[in-house]
Design a protein around this motif. Structure first.
Motif, PDB file in Angstrom:
ATOM      1  N   ASN A 102       5.403  17.985 -26.791  1.00 42.80           N
ATOM      2  CA  ASN A 102       5.559  16.793 -25.958  1.00 42.80           C
ATOM      3  C   ASN A 102       5.337  17.198 -24.499  1.00 42.80           C
ATOM      4  OD1 ASN A 102       6.133  14.200 -25.137  1.00 42.80           O
ATOM      5  ND2 ASN A 102       8.339  14.463 -25.221  1.00 42.80           N
ATOM      6  N   PRO A 103       4.082  17.490 -24.141  1.00 42.48           N
ATOM      7  CA  PRO A 103       3.840  18.045 -22.803  1.00 42.48           C
ATOM      8  C   PRO A 103       4.011  17.013 -21.688  1.00 42.48           C
ATOM      9  CG  PRO A 103       1.765  17.660 -23.933  1.00 42.48           C
ATOM     10  CD  PRO A 103       2.865  17.344 -24.919  1.00 42.48           C
ATOM     11  N   PRO A 104       4.624  17.441 -20.592  1.00 43.73           N
ATOM     12  CA  PRO A 104       4.693  16.552 -19.428  1.00 43.73           C
ATOM     13  C   PRO A 104       3.341  16.557 -18.721  1.00 43.73           C
ATOM     14  CG  PRO A 104       5.668  18.654 -18.900  1.00 43.73           C
ATOM     15  CD  PRO A 104       5.286  18.713 -20.351  1.00 43.73           C
ATOM     16  N   PRO A 105       3.078  15.554 -17.883  1.00 45.90           N
ATOM     17  CA  PRO A 105       1.822  15.568 -17.125  1.00 45.90           C
ATOM     18  C   PRO A 105       1.879  16.690 -16.089  1.00 45.90           C
ATOM     19  CG  PRO A 105       3.215  13.745 -16.439  1.00 45.90           C
ATOM     20  CD  PRO A 105       3.907  14.400 -17.594  1.00 45.90           C
ATOM     21  N   LEU A 106       0.928  17.597 -16.184  1.00 46.01           N
ATOM     22  CA  LEU A 106       0.902  18.755 -15.293  1.00 46.01           C
ATOM     23  C   LEU A 106      -0.382  18.817 -14.496  1.00 46.01           C
ATOM     24  CD1 LEU A 106       2.190  21.555 -17.701  1.00 46.01           C
ATOM     25  CD2 LEU A 106       3.486  20.411 -15.901  1.00 46.01           C
ATOM     26  N   GLY A 107      -0.287  19.388 -13.334  1.00 48.99           N
ATOM     27  CA  GLY A 107      -1.466  19.730 -12.561  1.00 48.99           C
ATOM     28  C   GLY A 107      -1.945  21.094 -12.989  1.00 48.99           C
TER      29      GLY A 107
END
Length: 112
Positions: A102-107
């Motif tokens: 469940n990946p968070p939005p990352l740069g």
């Protein structure tokens, strides 16, 4: 002054006794298996009743014995959590297995 991007503190066994020694403060943590393979990078935020202690008690209950952890007390826990995830992704080409579910939005971060 050098800025440390990676969490490189020594691993501690994920046991009730070790968790009881933790402060009830906000911060980030990492959980690994017995061999030191990183499974999860987590955060203990304002919703955790006893901060790092609460989150690692939950991790112990879910994972059981045979794991290890390390923590960093940090009031900017969410930003630091994103930073640790981006560094791991840059170093390994992917997120830790539990974070990848469940990946968070990352740069993107280029720590080299």
């Amino acid at each position: 002054m050098s800025i440390r991007l990676r969490l490189d503190k020594p691993w501690r066994p994920l046991t009730a006794e070790e968790i009881a020694r933790l402060p009830g403060q906000l911060g980030v943590y990492q959980v690994a298996d017995a061999a030191g393979v990183l499974l999860c990078i987590g955060q203990a935020g304002a919703r955790a009743p006893f901060g790092l202690r609460s989150e690692l008690q939950r991790e112990l209950a879910e994972r059981g014995p045979g794991h290890q952890f390390r923590v960093e007390v940090n009031q900017q826990y969410r930003t630091r959590w994103f930073e640790l995830l981006m560094v791991h992704q840059a170093d390994h080409g992917s997120l830790p297995p539990d974070n990848a579910k469940n990946p968070p939005p990352l740069g993107r971060l280029s720590p080299n």
